[in-house]
Design a protein around this motif. Structure first.
Motif, mmCIF file in Angstrom:
data_model
loop_
_atom_site.group_PDB
_atom_site.id
_atom_site.type_symbol
_atom_site.label_atom_id
_atom_site.label_comp_id
_atom_site.label_asym_id
_atom_site.label_seq_id
_atom_site.Cartn_x
_atom_site.Cartn_y
_atom_site.Cartn_z
ATOM 1 N N ALA A 50 0.834 -1.203 0.000
ATOM 2 C CA ALA A 50 0.000 0.000 0.000
ATOM 3 C C ALA A 50 0.868 1.252 0.000
ATOM 4 N N ARG A 51 1.937 1.246 0.801
ATOM 5 C CA ARG A 51 2.825 2.412 0.853
ATOM 6 C C ARG A 51 3.434 2.693 -0.519
ATOM 7 N N GLN A 52 3.925 1.640 -1.166
ATOM 8 C CA GLN A 52 4.503 1.829 -2.487
ATOM 9 C C GLN A 52 3.454 2.308 -3.482
ATOM 10 N N GLY A 53 2.236 1.770 -3.357
ATOM 11 C CA GLY A 53 1.164 2.199 -4.243
ATOM 12 C C GLY A 53 0.825 3.669 -4.064
ATOM 13 N N PHE A 54 0.753 4.122 -2.821
ATOM 14 C CA PHE A 54 0.446 5.520 -2.572
ATOM 15 C C PHE A 54 1.543 6.446 -3.095
ATOM 16 N N GLU A 55 2.782 5.983 -3.102
ATOM 17 C CA GLU A 55 3.857 6.781 -3.665
ATOM 18 C C GLU A 55 3.589 7.064 -5.147
ATOM 19 N N VAL A 56 3.263 6.011 -5.891
ATOM 20 C CA VAL A 56 2.970 6.162 -7.318
ATOM 21 C C VAL A 56 1.694 6.976 -7.500
ATOM 22 N N PHE A 90 -6.914 0.231 -0.775
ATOM 23 C CA PHE A 90 -8.294 0.612 -0.495
ATOM 24 C C PHE A 90 -9.237 -0.542 -0.155
ATOM 25 N N GLU A 91 -8.796 -1.784 -0.334
ATOM 26 C CA GLU A 91 -9.719 -2.901 -0.144
ATOM 27 C C GLU A 91 -9.204 -3.965 0.817
ATOM 28 N N SER A 92 -8.046 -3.761 1.378
ATOM 29 C CA SER A 92 -7.448 -4.794 2.231
ATOM 30 C C SER A 92 -7.811 -4.649 3.699
ATOM 31 N N GLY A 93 -8.361 -3.507 4.059
ATOM 32 C CA GLY A 93 -8.646 -3.255 5.470
ATOM 33 C C GLY A 93 -7.452 -2.733 6.243
ATOM 34 N N ILE A 94 -6.318 -2.532 5.554
ATOM 35 C CA ILE A 94 -5.131 -1.989 6.206
ATOM 36 C C ILE A 94 -5.345 -0.507 6.489
ATOM 37 N N SER A 95 -5.151 -0.108 7.720
ATOM 38 C CA SER A 95 -5.328 1.290 8.091
ATOM 39 C C SER A 95 -4.206 2.142 7.512
ATOM 40 N N MET A 96 -4.559 3.324 7.030
ATOM 41 C CA MET A 96 -3.556 4.258 6.551
ATOM 42 C C MET A 96 -2.682 4.770 7.699
ATOM 43 N N GLN A 97 -3.104 4.497 8.911
ATOM 44 C CA GLN A 97 -2.333 4.905 10.085
ATOM 45 C C GLN A 97 -1.384 3.801 10.571
ATOM 46 N N ARG A 98 -1.312 2.703 9.842
ATOM 47 C CA ARG A 98 -0.574 1.543 10.351
ATOM 48 C C ARG A 98 0.891 1.855 10.604
ATOM 49 N N THR A 99 1.495 2.605 9.705
ATOM 50 C CA THR A 99 2.877 3.023 9.908
ATOM 51 C C THR A 99 2.978 4.508 9.586
ATOM 52 N N PRO A 100 3.943 5.210 10.180
ATOM 53 C CA PRO A 100 4.109 6.628 9.864
ATOM 54 C C PRO A 100 4.389 6.860 8.381
ATOM 55 N N GLU A 101 5.144 5.956 7.767
ATOM 56 C CA GLU A 101 5.489 6.118 6.359
ATOM 57 C C GLU A 101 4.252 5.988 5.473
ATOM 58 N N LEU A 102 3.396 5.005 5.787
ATOM 59 C CA LEU A 102 2.170 4.823 5.015
ATOM 60 C C LEU A 102 1.251 6.022 5.201
ATOM 61 N N HIS A 103 1.098 6.476 6.421
ATOM 62 C CA HIS A 103 0.222 7.620 6.691
ATOM 63 C C HIS A 103 0.708 8.869 5.965
ATOM 64 N N VAL A 133 2.539 9.205 3.145
ATOM 65 C CA VAL A 133 2.372 9.213 1.689
ATOM 66 C C VAL A 133 0.890 9.163 1.312
ATOM 67 N N ALA A 134 0.058 8.496 2.103
ATOM 68 C CA ALA A 134 -1.377 8.486 1.824
ATOM 69 C C ALA A 134 -1.950 9.889 1.984
ATOM 70 N N THR A 135 -1.508 10.584 2.997
ATOM 71 C CA THR A 135 -1.958 11.955 3.217
ATOM 72 C C THR A 135 -1.544 12.855 2.058
ATOM 73 N N ARG A 136 -0.333 12.635 1.541
ATOM 74 C CA ARG A 136 0.123 13.431 0.401
ATOM 75 C C ARG A 136 -0.744 13.182 -0.826
ATOM 76 N N ALA A 137 -1.072 11.918 -1.082
ATOM 77 C CA ALA A 137 -1.870 11.580 -2.256
ATOM 78 C C ALA A 137 -3.274 12.171 -2.166
ATOM 79 N N LEU A 138 -3.940 11.945 -1.060
ATOM 80 C CA LEU A 138 -5.306 12.431 -0.920
ATOM 81 C C LEU A 138 -5.331 13.952 -0.789
ATOM 82 N N GLY A 139 -4.207 14.518 -0.362
ATOM 83 C CA GLY A 139 -4.113 15.967 -0.305
ATOM 84 C C GLY A 139 -4.169 16.610 -1.682
ATOM 85 N N VAL A 140 -3.725 15.897 -2.714
ATOM 86 C CA VAL A 140 -3.807 16.438 -4.075
ATOM 87 C C VAL A 140 -5.273 16.585 -4.473
ATOM 88 N N LEU A 141 -6.099 15.591 -4.158
ATOM 89 C CA LEU A 141 -7.525 15.688 -4.461
ATOM 90 C C LEU A 141 -8.157 16.866 -3.729
#
Length: 209
Positions: free
Chosen positions: A62-68, A110-123, A125-133
């Motif tokens: 998920a982290r790598q996906g959010f980077e892309v 988006f479908e695995s149930g993994i929280s975007m808060q699971r790791t600081p790194e995931l949170h 990059v996810a915040t950066r991606a959704l911030g563009v929207l």
């Protein structure tokens, strides 16, 4: 002699790539770490040198996906400048394009149930991606009188929900889900109806219908 798995140039990434194949085939909960190890050509014990469990492996995907995803959305937003409407529509199309090109990542995100808060790194990059929207929505919403203007987060969430719905139902070949219209057209017309409702684009005239 060492096990074959320890000769991988990047065992961690080899496991990620193997899990992506399994996620696309079986879903995020349809495989085990042992299967991921087998697909990567390593022993099951080697997995635990890099991931504590399947959820940690999916979180890394998920982290790598959010980077892309973030890079694609940001590029789409900038490509539409200086028109706020063009930038907004471009980010919606980029969302759909990402889901089609990177289905395994999209599922993990988006479908695995993994929280975007699971790791600081995931949170982060996810915040950066959704911030563009949200940024695209905020720029466009400036054209709405302040008293009628929805919060940018709500604006972005509506488009996110619409894009996700098109992806889930029509863009990934969901069994039994058939539509005579391309997913891109569904998303574009849906966004158009939404923006007309907000008064951001003109209503159709009789000549247009």
């Amino acid at each position: 002699m060492s096990k074959r798995g320890y000769h991988h140039g990047n065992l961690r990434q080899a496991l990620v790539d193997a899990a992506l194949v399994l996620i696309e085939q079986k879903g995020p909960t349809g495989f085990t770490l042992s299967e991921a190890a087998k697909t990567a050509g390593v022993t099951p014990a080697a997995v635990y040198r890099h991931f504590e469990g399947r959820e940690d492996l999916i979180a890394e995907i998920a982290r790598q996906g959010f980077e892309v995803f973030a890079d694609l959305l940001d590029y789409a937003f900038e490509s539409g400048q200086p028109s706020a409407l063009a930038s907004f529509e471009a980010t919606g199309r980029a969302y759909l394009a990402f889901a089609r090109k990177y289905p395994g990542h999209y599922i993990a995100m988006f479908e695995s149930g993994i929280s975007m808060q699971r790791t600081p790194e995931l949170h982060q990059v996810a915040t950066r991606a959704l911030g563009v929207l949200e940024r695209a929505a905020e720029h466009l919403s400036q054209q709405i009188p302040a008293e009628n203007r929805p919060p940018p987060q709500m604006f972005a969430a509506h488009i996110w929900a619409m894009s996700h719905g098109v992806v889930e139902l029509f863009a990934r070949g969901t069994p039994g889900a058939k539509c005579p219209f391309p997913p891109e057209d569904l998303l574009e017309t849906g966004i158009g109806i939404y923006l007309r409702g907000l008064g951001l684009i003109p209503q159709d005239t009789p000549e247009d219908t």
